[in-house]
Design an enzyme around this catalytic site. Structure first.
Site, mmCIF file in Angstrom:
data_model
loop_
_atom_site.group_PDB
_atom_site.id
_atom_site.type_symbol
_atom_site.label_atom_id
_atom_site.label_comp_id
_atom_site.label_asym_id
_atom_site.label_seq_id
_atom_site.Cartn_x
_atom_site.Cartn_y
_atom_site.Cartn_z
ATOM 1 N N ALA A 60 53.609 150.003 60.160
ATOM 2 C CA ALA A 60 53.180 151.037 61.105
ATOM 3 C C ALA A 60 52.152 150.422 62.048
ATOM 4 O O ALA A 60 51.573 149.371 61.742
ATOM 5 C CB ALA A 60 52.555 152.187 60.328
ATOM 6 N N GLY A 99 55.667 149.847 56.803
ATOM 7 C CA GLY A 99 56.670 150.719 57.416
ATOM 8 C C GLY A 99 57.967 149.975 57.710
ATOM 9 O O GLY A 99 59.053 150.564 57.706
ATOM 10 N N GLU A 102 59.809 150.043 54.655
ATOM 11 C CA GLU A 102 60.283 151.434 54.479
ATOM 12 C C GLU A 102 61.614 151.602 55.223
ATOM 13 O O GLU A 102 62.585 152.110 54.670
ATOM 14 C CB GLU A 102 59.277 152.433 55.074
ATOM 15 N N GLU A 122 50.067 147.948 52.443
ATOM 16 C CA GLU A 122 49.219 149.106 52.777
ATOM 17 C C GLU A 122 47.944 149.136 51.943
ATOM 18 O O GLU A 122 46.887 149.547 52.411
ATOM 19 C CB GLU A 122 49.984 150.409 52.555
HETATM 20 C C1 LIG Z 1 52.299 140.604 60.415
HETATM 21 C C2 LIG Z 1 51.250 139.579 60.115
HETATM 22 C C3 LIG Z 1 51.527 138.905 58.771
HETATM 23 C C4 LIG Z 1 51.289 138.504 61.243
HETATM 24 O O1 LIG Z 1 50.253 137.588 61.060
HETATM 25 P P1 LIG Z 1 49.848 136.572 62.238
HETATM 26 O O2 LIG Z 1 48.789 135.706 61.677
HETATM 27 O O3 LIG Z 1 51.070 135.959 62.778
HETATM 28 O O4 LIG Z 1 49.278 137.472 63.408
HETATM 29 P P2 LIG Z 1 47.962 138.362 63.447
HETATM 30 O O5 LIG Z 1 47.634 138.878 62.128
HETATM 31 O O6 LIG Z 1 46.915 137.605 64.168
HETATM 32 O O7 LIG Z 1 48.444 139.583 64.320
HETATM 33 C C5 LIG Z 1 48.809 139.419 65.688
HETATM 34 C C6 LIG Z 1 48.338 140.630 66.453
HETATM 35 O O8 LIG Z 1 49.051 141.788 65.988
HETATM 36 C C7 LIG Z 1 48.151 142.797 65.571
HETATM 37 N N1 LIG Z 1 48.785 143.508 64.446
HETATM 38 C C8 LIG Z 1 49.312 142.973 63.354
HETATM 39 N N2 LIG Z 1 49.845 143.909 62.569
HETATM 40 C C9 LIG Z 1 49.613 145.075 63.181
HETATM 41 C C10 LIG Z 1 49.930 146.425 62.866
HETATM 42 N N3 LIG Z 1 50.590 146.740 61.750
HETATM 43 N N4 LIG Z 1 49.550 147.374 63.718
HETATM 44 C C11 LIG Z 1 48.885 147.059 64.855
HETATM 45 N N5 LIG Z 1 48.569 145.804 65.222
HETATM 46 C C12 LIG Z 1 48.941 144.839 64.392
HETATM 47 C C13 LIG Z 1 46.904 142.044 65.158
HETATM 48 O O9 LIG Z 1 45.795 142.875 65.203
HETATM 49 C C14 LIG Z 1 46.872 140.950 66.222
HETATM 50 O O10 LIG Z 1 46.381 141.563 67.395
HETATM 51 P P3 LIG Z 1 45.406 140.790 68.361
HETATM 52 O O11 LIG Z 1 45.015 141.778 69.384
HETATM 53 O O12 LIG Z 1 44.260 140.325 67.519
HETATM 54 O O13 LIG Z 1 46.182 139.634 68.881
HETATM 55 C C15 LIG Z 1 49.848 140.204 60.102
HETATM 56 O O14 LIG Z 1 49.518 140.623 61.392
HETATM 57 C C16 LIG Z 1 49.729 141.385 59.176
HETATM 58 O O15 LIG Z 1 49.562 141.210 58.003
HETATM 59 N N6 LIG Z 1 49.762 142.597 59.744
HETATM 60 C C17 LIG Z 1 49.541 143.821 59.028
HETATM 61 C C18 LIG Z 1 50.742 144.208 58.243
HETATM 62 C C19 LIG Z 1 50.498 145.514 57.546
HETATM 63 O O16 LIG Z 1 49.465 145.752 56.988
HETATM 64 N N7 LIG Z 1 51.498 146.384 57.580
HETATM 65 C C20 LIG Z 1 51.404 147.689 56.976
HETATM 66 C C21 LIG Z 1 50.841 148.645 57.946
HETATM 67 S S1 LIG Z 1 50.569 150.259 57.237
HETATM 68 C C22 LIG Z 1 52.101 150.967 57.147
HETATM 69 O O17 LIG Z 1 53.055 150.365 57.489
HETATM 70 C C23 LIG Z 1 52.143 152.374 56.647
HETATM 71 C C24 LIG Z 1 53.538 152.832 56.212
HETATM 72 O O18 LIG Z 1 53.761 152.629 54.850
HETATM 73 C C25 LIG Z 1 53.806 154.295 56.224
HETATM 74 C C26 LIG Z 1 53.213 155.070 57.278
HETATM 75 C C27 LIG Z 1 53.992 156.362 57.238
HETATM 76 C C28 LIG Z 1 53.094 157.443 57.324
HETATM 77 C C29 LIG Z 1 53.825 158.707 57.084
HETATM 78 C C30 LIG Z 1 52.901 159.546 56.322
HETATM 79 C C31 LIG Z 1 53.334 160.947 56.278
HETATM 80 C C32 LIG Z 1 52.166 161.815 56.292
HETATM 81 C C33 LIG Z 1 51.618 161.949 57.650
HETATM 82 C C34 LIG Z 1 51.847 163.290 58.149
HETATM 83 C C35 LIG Z 1 50.607 163.762 58.794
HETATM 84 C C36 LIG Z 1 50.910 164.989 59.487
HETATM 85 C C37 LIG Z 1 50.469 166.130 58.681
HETATM 86 O O19 LIG Z 1 51.156 166.542 57.770
HETATM 87 O O20 LIG Z 1 49.395 166.644 59.027
#
Ligand SMILES: CC(C)(COP(=O)(O)OP(=O)(O)OC[C@H]1O[C@@H](n2cnc3c(N)ncnc32)[C@H](O)[C@@H]1OP(=O)(O)O)[C@@H](O)C(=O)NCCC(=O)NCCSC(=O)C[C@@H](O)CCCCCCCCCCCCC(=O)O
Length: 718
Positions: A60, A99, A102, A122
């Site tokens: 996400a 995500g 997912e 996460e």
């Molecule tokens: C992917 C990586 C391993 C890459 O590493 P690398 O070293 O190559 O690069 P960087 O880490 O330097 O990243 C480059 C650049 O990208 C940015 N970035 C990386 N990942 C993300 C991201 N996920 N989002 C945004 N930005 C990201 C990073 O900041 C760098 O930016 P810059 O400006 O500095 O250049 C590595 O990046 C990594 O590990 N990333 C994170 C991976 C991660 O953690 N993924 C999981 C994210 S959480 C998620 O996915 C949640 C999901 O499970 C589910 C969400 C669903 C929610 C649904 C919930 C329902 C309930 C809600 C309802 C509410 C409404 C109500 O009811 O009221």
């Protein structure tokens, strides 16, 4: 954000949201539209989801967390995929995380290239998979693997993921071409039973046994973190509840975690870690300066730090000349390196292959001549300016002109060391934290004449050796030790006034520090702090005696000296502030003899012991450090509060779920922190570290939000 195209009978949904194809709102909309379009398109019989560029969606979009959520949510997109009338294939490369996984698990098939990695990270953001991942993964892999993967956030390589049943096929060659072929093949197969929702969780009757083992493990390994426990609970519910109830349970836990301070802090830490890579200094930055190649290295000094640094370089595949002044010291360093390597292999941190290669890359030597051609040298000799200057003067004469000369000093101003050379532009500080092979922080320090090129080189080196490099401007103590000085002085003052070392340590450990300051002192050695105090006195042109109550105009406590005089150096002598089961032991217990030393110290100085509350212990240690942190910011020693927080997380194991001292201060409220600092300035008047900082005052008075603090940093740094 999601390009739709049709190739023969296959629709291709290509996610195009660089750099990591995060599943932000526009991508979710694009996927929803694409699936709906593919389902209706009469040419199409199957659908591929694939990422453009370097990766399948890596999760996400974390930047959207905490903002009003916008439909469609990921779960709704996933449900569309799951119920699609045509088979959906996830074609995975790069990192399929959170995500992204997912989406892949909602799909009917998953193929991946062998270099791909999958996982649910996460938990590292204080969360759990929120779109049903905890319910579906366990149906594929079984409970123990799902509990371990989700509560650790581990990235699993594609081949292992195939063994677990997460990936159906590992493919080679061009991923899109192979995926098109695969998607055509599955068109004739029934695919409704591919939907994980209808699968039964294997060995669900053993859920109690698996959950209790997993909980015991996570509570030990991730002490203080809330998310890992919730992750196990969510997976557990996949075996105990129906799919729908399990989904609801997961969602409740996700929302609960999402609102917690821990998630906020961990997400802040995620971005802070990336922000510190964007370094700046006068005349250059990460954007403009090019690192020099580092193909060979030398470490001067084979003591504990030098050997630990050599291990870091060797583990990254870099050749290392280890230089000492005599054979005895050299051999003891080599033995230490071998034993660290063997220990790392045993713990599974380093592969046997890496350890064997490291042995061939290590070149012990007694001759400076041997290092004349290396690209980079790290000096790790005794923390004494004269000795360091002597080493640097030799290095300057021997090493090739392009060589970068680094010092592992923990306190000494780089300018004083570089003055011993004719190339101060090539001299830079690389401060490792003990144990060097374990602690992730690399505090890189530039002097007035250090070139951006030298800085770029050590920043890159930090990444190469798997550290988190943070750049700071040179001053006495730099960032980490400057802030640690009031923090650890206050600990000893608190004991001088009436607290016990156990009480002080307990407050720190309850807050989430892995060890209290007295256990740390026992680990690093009371003789070391004794010697450092003497060095400080020498620099100040004075000496320390039994009567010393002030050093350089600041309050001084001689309790450490009394322990030193009694030969109680800490773990290495089996006793220090605590008693240990043996020399080199690890189990600390309170010791009446230590209490006696403290009591007689107080009596001899007429100090009347008083009761000290945990709140006072906490505030005096942490708030004095925070006050110093603002001074560091004000002076432009670093550029942003993130650099301070990351230094504490990776240099002192500050609990990530609290974000770091500066972030923590922002959560408490700067006015409150400032008021308490003023209070201690009145009640503890003899320490300069209690003089309330002006920048802190200004930010507090103007209620400046955390994200704006960096704008108030001294511009003299740029
Ligand atoms: C992917 C990586 C391993 C890459 O590493 P690398 O070293 O190559 O690069 P960087 O880490 O330097 O990243 C480059 C650049 O990208 C940015 N970035 C990386 N990942 C993300 C991201 N996920 N989002 C945004 N930005 C990201 C990073 O900041 C760098 O930016 P810059 O400006 O500095 O250049 C590595 O990046 C990594 O590990 N990333 C994170 C991976 C991660 O953690 N993924 C999981 C994210 S959480 C998620 O996915 C949640 C999901 O499970 C589910 C969400 C669903 C929610 C649904 C919930 C329902 C309930 C809600 C309802 C509410 C409404 C109500 O009811 O009221």
């Amino acid at each position: 954000m999601v390009d739709y195209s049709v190739n023969g009978s296959v629709a291709v949904l290509m996610v195009n949201n660089p750099p990591v194809n995060a599943l932000g709102h526009a991508v979710r909309v694009g996927l929803k539209t694409g699936i709906e379009r593919g389902a209706k398109d009469s040419r199409v019989r199957s659908i591929i989801i694939i990422g453009k560029g370097q990766t399948f969606p890596a999760g996400a979009d974390i930047r959207e967390f905490g903002k009003p959520s916008k439909e469609p949510w990921l779960t709704a997109v996933g449900n569309l995929i799951k119920t699609c009338s045509k088979p959906v294939v996830a074609a995975i490369h790069g990192t399929c995380l959170g995500g992204g996984l997912e989406i892949a698990l909602f799909s009917h098939y998953r193929i991946a290239v062998s270099s791909a990695r999958v996982g649910f990270p996460e938990v590292t953001l204080g969360l759990l998979p929120g779109a049903g991942g905890s319910q579906r993964l366990s149906r594929l892999t079984g409970l123990p693997v799902a509990m371990e993967m989700i509560s650790s956030g581990r990235h699993v390589p594609a081949r292992k993921a195939k063994e677990y049943g997460i990936i159906d096929e590992i493919v080679s060659g061009d991923l899109l071409k192979t995926a098109l072929k695969f998607a055509q093949e599955v068109q004739s197969r029934p695919f409704k039973d591919r939907c994980l929702r209808y699968k039964v969780v294997p060995n669900a009757d053993r859920v109690e046994e698996y959950a209790s083992a997993a909980l015991t493990q996570v509570k030990k390994k991730y002490k203080g973190f809330e998310a890992p426990v919730a992750c196990v609970q969510a997976v557990r519910s996949s075996a105990e509840l129906s799919y729908e109830e399990g989904m609801k349970r997961e969602r409740d836990l996700f929302l609960q975690l999402g609102q917690s301070g821990q998630a906020k802090a961990q997400q802040y830490a995620f971005f802070a870690e990336r922000a510190v890579t964007k370094w700046q200094m006068p005349g250059g930055s990460y954007k403009t300066a090019k690192p020099l190649p580092v193909r060979s290295t030398a470490v001067i000094g084979a003591g504990t730090m030098g050997s630990g640094i050599a291990v870091c370089l060797l583990s990254a595949g870099l050749p290392v000349y280890l230089l000492e002044q005599n054979e005895k010291f050299l051999q003891s360093g080599v033995k230490l390196i071998e034993s660290i390597m063997a220990g790392s292999v045993k713990l599974g941190k380093v592969s046997m292959e890496t350890a064997k290669r490291a042995a061939t890359l290590l070149k012990p030597t007694l001759s400076y001549d041997d290092i004349k051609d290396v690209d980079l040298v790290i000096e790790a000799v005794f923390e004494n300016l004269d000795i360091k200057k002597e080493v640097f003067s030799k290095l300057d004469k021997i090493c090739k002109p392009s060589a970068i000369l680094c010092t592992n000093t923990s306190t000494i101003d780089i300018n004083r060391i570089s003055s011993a050379t004719s190339r101060p532009e090539k001299v830079v500080g690389t401060h490792f934290f003990a144990p060097a092979y374990h602690m992730k922080l690399l505090e890189n320090i530039y002097g007035t004449k250090t070139s951006p090129e030298a800085v770029a080189t050590v920043m890159k080196l930090g990444k190469t050796i798997n550290k988190v490099p943070v750049l700071v401007k040179s001053c006495h103590g730099f960032l980490a030790n400057r802030m640690n000085a009031p923090f650890s002085s206050e600990a000893i003052f608190l004991v001088e006034e009436g607290a016990s070392p156990q009480e002080v340590d307990q407050v720190n450990e309850d807050f989430g520090m892995p060890m209290g300051p007295f256990k740390v002192r026992d680990l690093s050695g009371i003789d070391i702090s004794w010697r450092i105090n003497r060095e400080v006195a020498k620099v100040l042109g004075t000496s320390i005696t039994k009567e010393t109550r002030f050093l350089g105009g600041n309050r001084y406590c001689g309790l450490n000296d009394d322990f030193y005089d009694k030969g109680r150096y800490g773990r290495k002598t089996g006793k220090g502030w605590y008693l240990y089961e043996k020399v080199g032991g690890k189990t600390a217990v309170a010791d009446p003899e230590a209490e006696e030393i403290i009591n007689s110290y107080r009596q001899s100085r007429g100090i009347v012991k008083r009761k000290i509350t945990p709140q006072e212990i906490f505030e005096r240690q942490f708030y004095s450090a925070i006050n110093e942190g603002f001074r560091i910011l004000e002076e432009g020693i670093c550029n942003m509060p993130e650099e301070i927080d990351i230094s504490w997380i990776y240099g002192f194991s500050y609990p990530k779920y609290r974000g770091g001292p500066m972030f923590y201060a922002s959560q408490i409220g700067l006015q409150r922190v400032y008021d308490r600092i003023c209070h201690y300035h009145e009640t503890c008047p003899y320490s300069i570290h209690w003089v309330p900082n002006r920048l802190l005052k200004k930010l507090a008075e103007n209620n400046v939000p955390f994200t704006q603090w960096a704008n108030h940093v001294s511009k003299s740094k740029m």
